[in-house]
Each structure stands twice: as C-alpha cells, then as structure tokens.
Write a protein that holds these residues in place. Structure first.
Motif, mmCIF file in Angstrom:
data_model
loop_
_atom_site.group_PDB
_atom_site.id
_atom_site.type_symbol
_atom_site.label_atom_id
_atom_site.label_comp_id
_atom_site.label_asym_id
_atom_site.label_seq_id
_atom_site.Cartn_x
_atom_site.Cartn_y
_atom_site.Cartn_z
ATOM 1 N N PHE A 1 43.222 39.868 35.584
ATOM 2 C CA PHE A 1 44.176 40.582 36.804
ATOM 3 C C PHE A 1 45.381 39.879 37.328
ATOM 4 N N VAL A 2 46.408 40.718 37.781
ATOM 5 C CA VAL A 2 47.371 40.018 38.538
ATOM 6 C C VAL A 2 47.189 40.373 40.025
ATOM 7 N N ILE A 3 47.242 39.425 40.962
ATOM 8 C CA ILE A 3 47.330 39.656 42.396
ATOM 9 C C ILE A 3 48.578 40.327 42.760
ATOM 10 N N THR A 4 48.494 41.378 43.320
ATOM 11 C CA THR A 4 49.684 42.126 43.680
ATOM 12 C C THR A 4 49.826 42.221 45.205
ATOM 13 N N GLY A 5 48.995 41.895 45.955
ATOM 14 C CA GLY A 5 48.581 41.839 47.541
ATOM 15 C C GLY A 5 47.440 41.385 48.001
ATOM 16 N N VAL A 6 47.551 40.939 49.219
ATOM 17 C CA VAL A 6 46.203 40.610 50.031
ATOM 18 C C VAL A 6 46.237 41.245 51.285
ATOM 19 N N ALA A 7 44.791 41.860 51.418
ATOM 20 C CA ALA A 7 44.518 42.493 52.691
ATOM 21 C C ALA A 7 43.338 42.212 53.199
ATOM 22 N N ARG A 8 42.968 42.899 54.272
ATOM 23 C CA ARG A 8 41.604 42.453 54.968
ATOM 24 C C ARG A 8 40.883 43.824 55.321
ATOM 25 N N SER A 9 39.689 43.702 55.095
ATOM 26 C CA SER A 9 38.691 44.823 55.489
ATOM 27 C C SER A 9 38.793 44.742 56.906
ATOM 28 N N LYS A 10 38.306 46.032 57.073
ATOM 29 C CA LYS A 10 38.000 46.381 59.029
ATOM 30 C C LYS A 10 37.060 45.002 59.560
#
Length: 603
Positions: free
Chosen positions: A492-501
């Motif tokens: 994979f290539v990481i395209t972004g970072v997020a957080r769950s609720k």
C-alpha cells in the motif's frame, strides 16, 4: 553415481513417448515457420517472427519474444535427449550462438501447453553467455489438457516459476518437474489425484545457501506407483527430495501412499531436512532420510545427533517424557504399520533448548502502537532484560504489562512499554527511534523502523482488513487481505492519516500490489505497526541476500540496466538513496539496486 540432467549444449533432459527412446542429433532445429523481418531503429522494432506450434511470435530488438494465443508444440520426441521448442528460436541463423539475444519470453495471449508437456521449458540456452531468458505472464498458460509434466522446468534458470494458475487435474506424471529449479510458487495446491509418478520432482531444488520450506501435505498420492520412468529410471517417490541440501523443512503429512517412500531422500549427503512432518500411513523404512547423526557437515555443537518430536521441545532433558530418536529409529517407527495417531512433526534436537521469544510492544497512554513490536531471543531458563528504547517525541512511562526482567520459559511472553507524549506529534505519525542492545526490531535485523508517514509505501505482514471508514466494523469492512509469504504480501501507499471516533489512528491507503485484482483500491487500515512494515528499507543494510533476481542500474530511477544478480547473491552497499516513495541501495561502484524487501533481504 548420481544421475544429472544438465545439458552441455542443445542437448537436454529425457523425453519418453510410448517407451521409445531415440537420440536427438546436436544442432537439430524444429519446424517453427520463421519469417525474418528487417530491424528498425526503434528499440521495440520487430527483428524476427514466426510460429511455435500454432502460437504466432515476434522477437523485438529489446530481446523480448512476444508469444500470442495458440498451442505450444511438444519437445521433439526423438529420444533420450530433447530440446525445448524455444531453443531453435534462440539460434535463428544456422546455429550462430552470437544471435542468442532472447532475454525474455512473454506470454501475451492464452497459451495452451501440449498433452505431453515434458521438457517444455527445460535447459534453455544462455543469452549471449549470460543467462537463460526469463519467462513472464505465467498466468496465461493453460495446462488443463497436459498429462505429462516430466522435467518441464529441469535446469530452468528462472528467478521465479509461478505455477499457481496451473491446472494439473489431468496430470499423470510430475517426474522431475522442478528438478534443479531455483524457486517455485503455487505448487502447494496442485491437483495430484491422477498422478502415478513423483520421482525426482524436487530433486536438486532451490538455491544453495537459501533454505526452503516445502509443504506438499495437500497432495493426493494414492495413485503413485513404482513403475519406472521411461529409460529404466526409478519412478514412484524415488529422489523426490533428493541430491541437494536446500530444503530445510518438509511437510508430507496427511499422505495416504499405497507404496513405501523408498529412496524419497536419495542422493543427499548433508544438511538436508531438519524438520519433517509425516503421517502414520507413510513407510519411511528405506527412505534414506538424513539426520544429525547421518548427515555430513552437521554442526555437532548445535545439534545432539537425535530427532525430537516438536511437541517435546520444551520437555527438560532427563524427564521420562522426553524422547529422542536416531535417524534409523525414526525411520523404523514409520514402517507403514505405525500405531502413532495423526500427523507428527520431528526436528533435529538442539544442544541448547531455545526459550519462547519475548515480544515487546510500544504504546502510548491510550494504547495506540507507536513503534513496531520487537522480539528478544534467548535460551530456556536464561534471564532476559528489556531496556526501553528512546522514541522521539515520547518519554518512557512504565511497563504496563509484563516485567522488564525475567527468564525465558517454554511459553511465549510479552512486555508492553507505555510512553507518554513529550512533545506535539505531527498528524502524519512521523516518529523515529534509536536501537538498544537488548531490544531489536523483528522486521529489519536489529534496526528499529520508524512509524510510517504519509506518502510512504508499506507492506502487510499479517491478515489485515480494508475498511470504508476509520470506524472499523463488519459493516464498513470491504474485505480481508490474507497473510501471505514475503513475495506475495499486499502493498500500500499511505495517502492520509485519520482517527476513529474513539481516537484510534488509521491509515488511508491505496493498494499498489503488483498484478493484484484490487490494485488501485482505496480504504482505511489499522495503524498498529505489528501489521505492517516499510516496503523499502529505511536504513542502509551492510549487506543483503538477493531473494528474487534483481538488477543494478546506472540511474537512481532504475534506468539503464548494467548487470543482473541471481537469487542467492550477497551484495554489499556503501549508502542508501531515497527516490520518491522508495529507497535505493548504492553499490560500491555507484550503481543502484532497489531497496524493496520483496527483492532483497538483509543479512
């Protein structure tokens, strides 16, 4: 004396048709219907064309033989020695070896193999005295009508032979199929219900210095019989895993053979099978198995000279339940009438029993992994010490699980190191770490890996789910990626970072796995570092082992190939260079080699 099937010129292998064996004169060419085409200046200009069997082909100036849809011919059944039908294309002008500029064979259409596919790719000639042409697009081969696969790949100098798409439901002979082959993937799932001969199938298999694990436990061997191969060579199971010492672990469990496994290990002399899984139905009495007491070259300081059941590994020596066996005793136990139940795994008994590894986890105060797990290795009952490593942006708080010191036991143990945030951490999750003499990375031989950043390539090392949103559930899960062997792992290539609720970090990724049906798919995966590693080395290894054939290039962009390295080659480097999302390893002569862990493994 051991029979070998290595050709010295055009002469190759053995073909038997109806038991008739006739010599094939050296220099004979096959009827392939060639038409010469004048070369053009363009690199991809067609320099020759014709047909092989019913398959049209074109040879372009870049050394690629493009083969279109049709059926390949049989190797000429002129007797004991035969040539692959591709050899006459390599020598196109009256046997002039200077014309061997065929570097690649590309199956561009659906290519059917003949009913008798014996020697089909065996002993191709070296390209201008360098190496044999490499075959690509294996998935386009249709083997559903083939019955004879004997010596199909013997002495085939391929970096990788992919038979995962082969249909062997009609196969009756796999005799010598992978004899002297380097590396094969996909053979585990062969349909062998009609096979009568597996002799020499993996004889001389593998690359010296790179031990393989072979699992053929799913093979149906009930029809295998002792009928000799044409020419009087032993058939059945004879020398199926013979001669070379490159198979370290072998699983032949679940087998229900109708004949003894006589001579299945014939011809080996040192460092052969060190772990063996067998079924009670197997008769090993005359298998010629080697063990630490019978193998030339065994390190007596490491092994006791006996076999042990893997289930007894952690039973203390001297305990009445601790049993060990000489090689002769082990073979005698499996005589076709064994009362032992179920598959059993036996291994060479070590002088010093290893303890189960200590797994070290690195988390922040919310339990989120901030660095890949590491493992500590040691001997049973020895003392271990975990020294917390320094992680930029964090300070060590405490061991939230397990103890920083203790002893190695027969059970796996884990220690969780909790860190507090010492400074603001970018949302990309960028972090670095330094090594510790007592805690080393499980991914890169002692070099801890930084947490992956956005726009970095990563590889899944465990079963991992891809989700539509950062909140993971069965409803948002798109599919699972199964755990794969190194060369087939999802990338994979990481395209972004997020957080769950709940505040758990997730990576937004794009699937970049070569030849994957999910290529280009996007979604969220866990950011826990136990599940992924960097696809490319992030530090300069001192040396690497080539595990898939790779090239050295003049430019960092991997253009202008200068040399090729075969699987098993050890390379040394002076520095590492970054190129976009990847890294390159720079040889002492200034040439560039990929830093992809699928291609090279740190030693």
């Amino acid at each position: 004396m051991k029979r070998r099937l290595i050709a010295l010129a055009i002469v190759v292998g053995i073909v038997g048709v109806g038991g008739i064996l006739v010599p094939l004169p050296i220099g004979r060419t096959l009827p392939i219907g060639r038409t010469v085409v004048t070369a053009h200046a363009a690199e991809s200009a067609v320099v020759d064309s014709g047909t092989i069997g019913t398959c049209p082909w074109q040879l372009t100036a870049d050394g690629v033989l493009h083969v279109e849809s049709g059926t390949l011919p049989e190797s000429t059944p002129d007797g004991k020695f035969a040539t692959s039908p591709f050899v006459p294309i390599q020598i196109r002008e009256g046997g002039d070896e200077n014309n061997l500029n065929l570097a690649t064979i590309s199956f561009d259409g659906t290519i059917k193999t003949p009913v008798n596919a014996a020697f089909l790719f065996a002993n191709l000639l070296n390209n201008n005295n360098r190496r044999q042409p490499q075959i690509r697009n294996w998935q386009n081969l249709d083997t559903s009508h083939s019955t004879n696969f004997a010596f199909m790949f013997t002495n085939t100098d391929q970096d990788e032979i992919d038979v995962s798409g082969f249909d062997t439901s009609q196969a009756t002979s796999l005799h010598g199929m992978f004899d002297a082959a380097h590396y094969v993937k996909g053979y585990e799932h062969f349909n062998t219900g009609n096979v009568t001969d597996m002799g020499y199938m993996f004889d001389a298999y593998g690359v010296e210095g790179h031990l393989e694990s072979v699992d053929v436990s799913k093979y149906d061997v009930r029809k295998v019989n002792a009928t000799p191969y044409p020419g009087g060579y032993p058939g059945g199971f004879h020398a199926m895993f013979g001669t070379m010492a490159n198979i370290k672990s072998l699983n032949i469990g679940n087998w229900q053979p109708r004949i003894p496994l006589d001579g299945i290990f014939w011809g080996a002399d040192k460092l052969h099978i060190q772990k063996l899984t067998v079924s009670p139905a197997e008769n090993l009495a005359n298998s010629e198995l080697l063990g630490p007491d019978t193998s030339y070259g065994t390190d007596k300081a490491i092994f006791t000279g006996h076999w042990e059941n893997a289930n007894d590994q952690y039973v203390k020596p001297g305990d009445d339940n601790k049993k060990s066996y000489t090689t002769a005793q082990l073979m005698a136990m499996y005589n076709g009438k064994s009362v032992i139940t179920g598959n059993q795994t036996y291994q060479w008994e070590p002088v010093v029993t290893p303890g189960n590894p200590i797994t070290v986890h690195y988390v922040d105060r919310s339990g989120v992994t901030i660095q890949p797990d590491t493992q500590l290795l040691g001997t049973l009952a020895a003392t271990y010490h975990v020294t917390p490593v320094t992680i930029t942006g964090y300070r060590f708080d405490k061991a939230s699980e397990g103890s920083l010191t203790g002893t190695y036991t027969s059970e796996p143990q884990s220690v969780t190191l909790m860190y507090a945030v010492a400074a603001a951490t970018p949302d990309s999750g960028s972090s670095s770490s330094s090594d510790s003499s007592n805690s080393s990375s499980g991914g890169d031989h002692g070099q801890p890996e930084v947490i992956a950043k956005k726009d970095r390539a990563i590889t899944a090392v465990k079963k991992i789910g891809l989700y539509e949103t950062p909140d993971f559930s069965e409803q948002t899960r798109e599919f699972y990626y199964a755990k794969k062997r190194r060369t087939r792992r999802p990338q994979f290539v990481i395209t972004g970072v997020a957080r769950s609720k709940r505040g758990l970090k997730r990576y937004l990724v794009r699937d970049v796995t070569p030849d994957s049906k999910r290529f280009g798919k996007t979604g969220y995966i866990t950011a826990k570092q136990a599940f992924t590693v960097h696809t490319y080395y992030q530090h300069k290894p001192k040396r690497v082992l080539v595990i898939q054939g790779t090239n050295a290039y003049r430019e960092k962009s991997l253009k202008h190939q200068l040399k090729h390295f075969r699987r098993g080659k050890i390379l040394h480097f002076k520095k590492m260079a970054r190129y976009h999302l990847t890294t390159r390893l720079v040889l002492n002569d200034g040439t560039f080699v990929t830093g992809n862990k699928f291609k090279v493994l740190e030693k």
